[in-house]
Design a protein around this motif. Structure first.
Motif, PDB file in Angstrom:
ATOM      1  N   MET A 123       0.823  -1.207   0.000  1.00 45.90           N
ATOM      2  CA  MET A 123       0.000   0.000   0.000  1.00 45.90           C
ATOM      3  C   MET A 123       0.861   1.262   0.000  1.00 45.90           C
ATOM      4  SD  MET A 123      -2.976  -1.406  -0.039  1.00 45.90           S
ATOM      5  CE  MET A 123      -4.311  -0.321   0.457  1.00 45.90           C
ATOM      6  N   GLY A 124       0.168   2.401  -0.174  1.00 49.40           N
ATOM      7  CA  GLY A 124       0.836   3.699  -0.197  1.00 49.40           C
ATOM      8  C   GLY A 124       1.177   4.192   1.202  1.00 49.40           C
ATOM      9  N   ALA A 125       1.290   5.521   1.325  1.00 51.29           N
ATOM     10  CA  ALA A 125       1.741   6.139   2.578  1.00 51.29           C
ATOM     11  C   ALA A 125       0.876   5.725   3.765  1.00 51.29           C
ATOM     12  CB  ALA A 125       1.695   7.661   2.432  1.00 51.29           C
ATOM     13  N   ALA A 126       1.504   5.707   4.933  1.00 54.82           N
ATOM     14  CA  ALA A 126       0.770   5.419   6.168  1.00 54.82           C
ATOM     15  C   ALA A 126      -0.273   6.513   6.417  1.00 54.82           C
ATOM     16  CB  ALA A 126       1.744   5.352   7.340  1.00 54.82           C
ATOM     17  N   LEU A 127      -1.391   6.113   6.998  1.00 58.11           N
ATOM     18  CA  LEU A 127      -2.465   7.051   7.362  1.00 58.11           C
ATOM     19  C   LEU A 127      -2.753   6.891   8.855  1.00 58.11           C
ATOM     20  CD1 LEU A 127      -5.090   6.213   4.547  1.00 58.11           C
ATOM     21  CD2 LEU A 127      -3.150   7.782   4.387  1.00 58.11           C
ATOM     22  N   TYR A 128      -3.164   7.957   9.493  1.00 62.66           N
ATOM     23  CA  TYR A 128      -3.562   7.856  10.902  1.00 62.66           C
ATOM     24  C   TYR A 128      -4.842   7.050  11.032  1.00 62.66           C
ATOM     25  CZ  TYR A 128      -0.276  11.597  11.790  1.00 62.66           C
ATOM     26  OH  TYR A 128       0.867  12.339  11.889  1.00 62.66           O
ATOM     27  N   GLY A 129      -4.869   6.157  12.016  1.00 68.62           N
ATOM     28  CA  GLY A 129      -6.112   5.489  12.397  1.00 68.62           C
ATOM     29  C   GLY A 129      -6.783   4.771  11.257  1.00 68.62           C
ATOM     30  N   TYR A 130      -6.009   4.040  10.429  1.00 70.37           N
ATOM     31  CA  TYR A 130      -6.647   3.472   9.243  1.00 70.37           C
ATOM     32  C   TYR A 130      -6.171   2.063   8.895  1.00 70.37           C
ATOM     33  CZ  TYR A 130     -10.164   4.268   5.814  1.00 70.37           C
ATOM     34  OH  TYR A 130     -11.345   4.187   5.127  1.00 70.37           O
ATOM     35  N   THR A 131      -6.256   1.160   9.867  1.00 67.81           N
ATOM     36  CA  THR A 131      -6.052  -0.282   9.650  1.00 67.81           C
ATOM     37  C   THR A 131      -4.583  -0.672   9.435  1.00 67.81           C
ATOM     38  OG1 THR A 131      -6.188  -0.462   7.209  1.00 67.81           O
ATOM     39  CG2 THR A 131      -8.279  -0.395   8.421  1.00 67.81           C
ATOM     40  N   ASP A 132      -4.359  -1.985   9.525  1.00 70.00           N
ATOM     41  CA  ASP A 132      -3.034  -2.542   9.237  1.00 70.00           C
ATOM     42  C   ASP A 132      -2.586  -2.185   7.823  1.00 70.00           C
ATOM     43  OD1 ASP A 132      -3.181  -3.691  11.697  1.00 70.00           O
ATOM     44  OD2 ASP A 132      -3.431  -5.760  10.985  1.00 70.00           O
ATOM     45  N   LEU A 133      -3.556  -2.105   6.888  1.00 67.71           N
ATOM     46  CA  LEU A 133      -3.220  -1.828   5.487  1.00 67.71           C
ATOM     47  C   LEU A 133      -2.451  -0.518   5.359  1.00 67.71           C
ATOM     48  CD1 LEU A 133      -6.632  -2.654   3.751  1.00 67.71           C
ATOM     49  CD2 LEU A 133      -4.529  -4.004   3.649  1.00 67.71           C
ATOM     50  N   TYR A 134      -2.750   0.427   6.245  1.00 69.82           N
ATOM     51  CA  TYR A 134      -2.117   1.746   6.180  1.00 69.82           C
ATOM     52  C   TYR A 134      -1.232   2.000   7.400  1.00 69.82           C
ATOM     53  CZ  TYR A 134      -4.739   2.833   1.983  1.00 69.82           C
ATOM     54  OH  TYR A 134      -5.230   2.828   0.698  1.00 69.82           O
ATOM     55  N   GLY A 135      -0.643   0.937   7.926  1.00 68.53           N
ATOM     56  CA  GLY A 135       0.420   1.122   8.913  1.00 68.53           C
ATOM     57  C   GLY A 135       0.022   1.027  10.368  1.00 68.53           C
ATOM     58  N   ALA A 136      -1.279   0.800  10.656  1.00 66.59           N
ATOM     59  CA  ALA A 136      -1.727   0.654  12.050  1.00 66.59           C
ATOM     60  C   ALA A 136      -1.202   1.783  12.945  1.00 66.59           C
ATOM     61  CB  ALA A 136      -1.308  -0.716  12.603  1.00 66.59           C
ATOM     62  N   VAL A 137      -1.336   3.023  12.473  1.00 66.69           N
ATOM     63  CA  VAL A 137      -0.851   4.185  13.228  1.00 66.69           C
ATOM     64  C   VAL A 137      -1.991   4.699  14.121  1.00 66.69           C
ATOM     65  CG1 VAL A 137       0.159   6.490  13.037  1.00 66.69           C
ATOM     66  CG2 VAL A 137       0.559   4.797  11.223  1.00 66.69           C
ATOM     67  N   PRO A 138      -1.746   4.912  15.414  1.00 70.71           N
ATOM     68  CA  PRO A 138      -2.828   5.435  16.269  1.00 70.71           C
ATOM     69  C   PRO A 138      -3.383   6.747  15.725  1.00 70.71           C
ATOM     70  CG  PRO A 138      -0.977   4.688  17.601  1.00 70.71           C
ATOM     71  CD  PRO A 138      -0.517   4.633  16.172  1.00 70.71           C
ATOM     72  N   GLY A 139      -4.717   6.899  15.801  1.00 69.22           N
ATOM     73  CA  GLY A 139      -5.390   8.015  15.155  1.00 69.22           C
ATOM     74  C   GLY A 139      -5.607   9.219  16.051  1.00 69.22           C
ATOM     75  N   GLY A 140      -6.331  10.184  15.500  1.00 71.89           N
ATOM     76  CA  GLY A 140      -6.451  11.508  16.105  1.00 71.89           C
ATOM     77  C   GLY A 140      -7.782  11.823  16.758  1.00 71.89           C
ATOM     78  N   GLN A 141      -8.684  10.840  16.899  1.00 73.40           N
ATOM     79  CA  GLN A 141      -9.895  11.098  17.693  1.00 73.40           C
ATOM     80  C   GLN A 141      -9.530  10.761  19.129  1.00 73.40           C
ATOM     81  OE1 GLN A 141     -12.735   8.743  15.497  1.00 73.40           O
ATOM     82  NE2 GLN A 141     -12.847  10.251  13.841  1.00 73.40           N
TER      83      GLN A 141
END
Ligand SMILES: NC(=O)c1ccc[n+]([C@@H]2O[C@H](COP(=O)([O-])OP(=O)(O)OC[C@H]3O[C@@H](n4cnc5c(N)ncnc54)[C@H](O)[C@@H]3O)[C@@H](O)[C@H]2O)c1
Ligand SMILES: [Zn+2]
Ligand SMILES: [Zn+2]
Length: 392
Positions: free
Chosen positions: A114-132
């Motif tokens: 997949m492309g760049a990591a995203l906040y709060g958006y699944t293992d597919l996008y890096g499992a990065v803790p989100g902003g809510q």
């Protein structure tokens, strides 16, 4: 700190989780003052469950104040007011240099292709803790944060994180010009913001949705609206365009489109499978609901452009290549490259005349404690909910 966490299919809750910490010397920590709820979060709430874990913190539209800085941070001070783009980009790789921050080669999630990591958006996008959440760790803190001025309310700036650049990119990618006709399929926050941008550019906008409050709000802006429930929307669009179709169509619905029975059933079946089975189905089969996309291909004129902002994730979706090829269509799509459009959008957000109507865009301001109920309300489109902002 408190944060909104995913717990299971259609089940989110506010829990106490560990505070984020500086890990890399160019990280910052922000105290979140406002955080948006997005149509993309609804895909997590339901179909993308196989790629989440109970306790994952969601949210990718935050803004706030810098409360900690890593030792390499040079251009931000404690207390600075910043908006955080929904993707994490490095700012200096091959892709970032070309304005393709959602493809950043430093943060790409290669394990899933997949492309760049995203906040709060699944293992597919890096499992990065989100902003809510009350606090957020922001990597590549010298590049990603968008510093904004003091004074105007958060509502003027928070959309710079996602809604405004997504809508802006959708319009740019449509190639639409003043005087031409653009159809926008889906009048949620993304579709409506795109309509506002197109109208500022003297484009004729026809909007399609099925939620009365959303149709009414877009109509009040000057959009010619078509209710999906009133019958064949393609016939209505051809009627309005000399039988030819629109010069361009922007699709702002995504994988949960209304009116795609077979795929809706497929999404439900996948949701019932254990994770080990459901992940391969999601990544190898057709699980997207394609009604909105097919409408876009039908409503665009020959030689026109379809710009897809809605998120899709099926790996083998059946599309009519015959129609796409024979009509000689141009397709553009993808996650929005937030920093790419920052210089276009900041002046509009700073303008006290508020040309995009940002001050009054949100329909609901909700304390983070009530976020779970707000997810359910937004998904069911109850209480006139169009855009929900959380205030931790
Ligand atoms: N590309 C990006 O970077 C990016 C960024 C943010 C959001 N998105 C995506 O954009 C899409 C829209 O986001 P949103 O926040 O506006 O969400 P939303 O769910 O509030 O809006 C979707 C709208 O589409 C309407 N709709 C459903 N089926 C339809 C159909 N068949 N025809 C016409 N309209 C239909 C719904 O009634 C709703 O108003 C989502 O897929 C979201 O994931 C993409
Ligand atoms: Zn979003
Ligand atoms: Zn990069």
């Amino acid at each position: 700190m408190k944060a909104l966490t995913w717990q299971g299919k259609q089940n989110v809750s506010v829990e106490t989780v560990p505070d984020p910490k500086i890990i890399e010397p160019d990280d910052i920590i922000i105290e979140v003052t406002t955080s948006g709820l997005c149509g993309s979060d609804l895909h997590l709430y339901d179909p993308l469950g196989p790629f989440l874990h109970p306790g994952d913190v969601l949210g990718h539209e935050p803004m706030g104040r810098v409360v900690e800085r890593g030792s390499d941070i040079t251009n931000l001070q404690l207390g600075d007011r910043v908006v955080i783009p929904f993707q994490i980009a490095c700012g200096s790789c091959f892709m970032c240099e070309r304005g393709l921050q959602t493809q950043c080669e430093t943060t790409q999630v290669r394990e899933y292709g997949m492309g760049a990591a995203l906040y709060g958006y699944t293992d597919l996008y890096g499992a990065v803790p989100g902003g809510q959440a009350e606090f957020l760790r922001v990597p590549h803190g010298n590049y990603n944060p968008i510093k904004v001025e003091e004074g105007p309310s958060d509502d003027r700036f928070v959309y710079l994180s996602d809604v405004a650049p997504t809508a802006w990119q959708g319009i740019e990618y449509s190639g639409i010009q003043a005087g031409e006709t653009l159809v926008i399929v889906g009048l949620g926050p993304i579709g409506e913001m795109a309509a506002r941008i197109a109208l500022l550019r003297d484009v004729r906008v026809i909007g399609v949705d099925l939620v009365p409050e959303r149709l009414a709000r877009s109509a009040s802006l000057g959009v010619e609206t078509i209710n999906l429930k009133d019958g064949d929307p393609v016939a209505a669009i051809l009627d309005k365009t000399s039988g030819r179709g629109a010069d361009a169509v922007m699709e702002a619905v995504g994988m949960e489109a209304h009116g795609s029975g077979v795929a809706e059933a497929a999404q439900k079946v996948v949701g019932l499978l254990p994770k080990a089975l459901s992940r391969p189905v999601m990544t190898h089969a057709s699980t997207d609901r394609l009604a909105a996309l097919n409408l876009a291909f039908q409503a665009v004129r020959r030689g026109g452009t379809v710009s897809i902002s809605g998120v899709y994730a099926g790996a083998a979706d059946p599309l009519s290549m015959q129609m796409i090829f024979d009509k000689q269509l141009t397709l553009r799509m993808g996650q929005a490259n937030v920093k790419r459009w920052q210089d276009d959008l900041l002046p509009l957000a700073m303008d006290d005349a508020d040309p995009l109507g940002l001050e009054t865009f949100a329909t609901h301001h909700v304390p983070l404690d009530d976020a779970a109920a707000a997810y359910a309300m937004f998904q069911k489109k109850e209480d006139g909910a169009i855009k929900v902002l959380f205030q931790p």
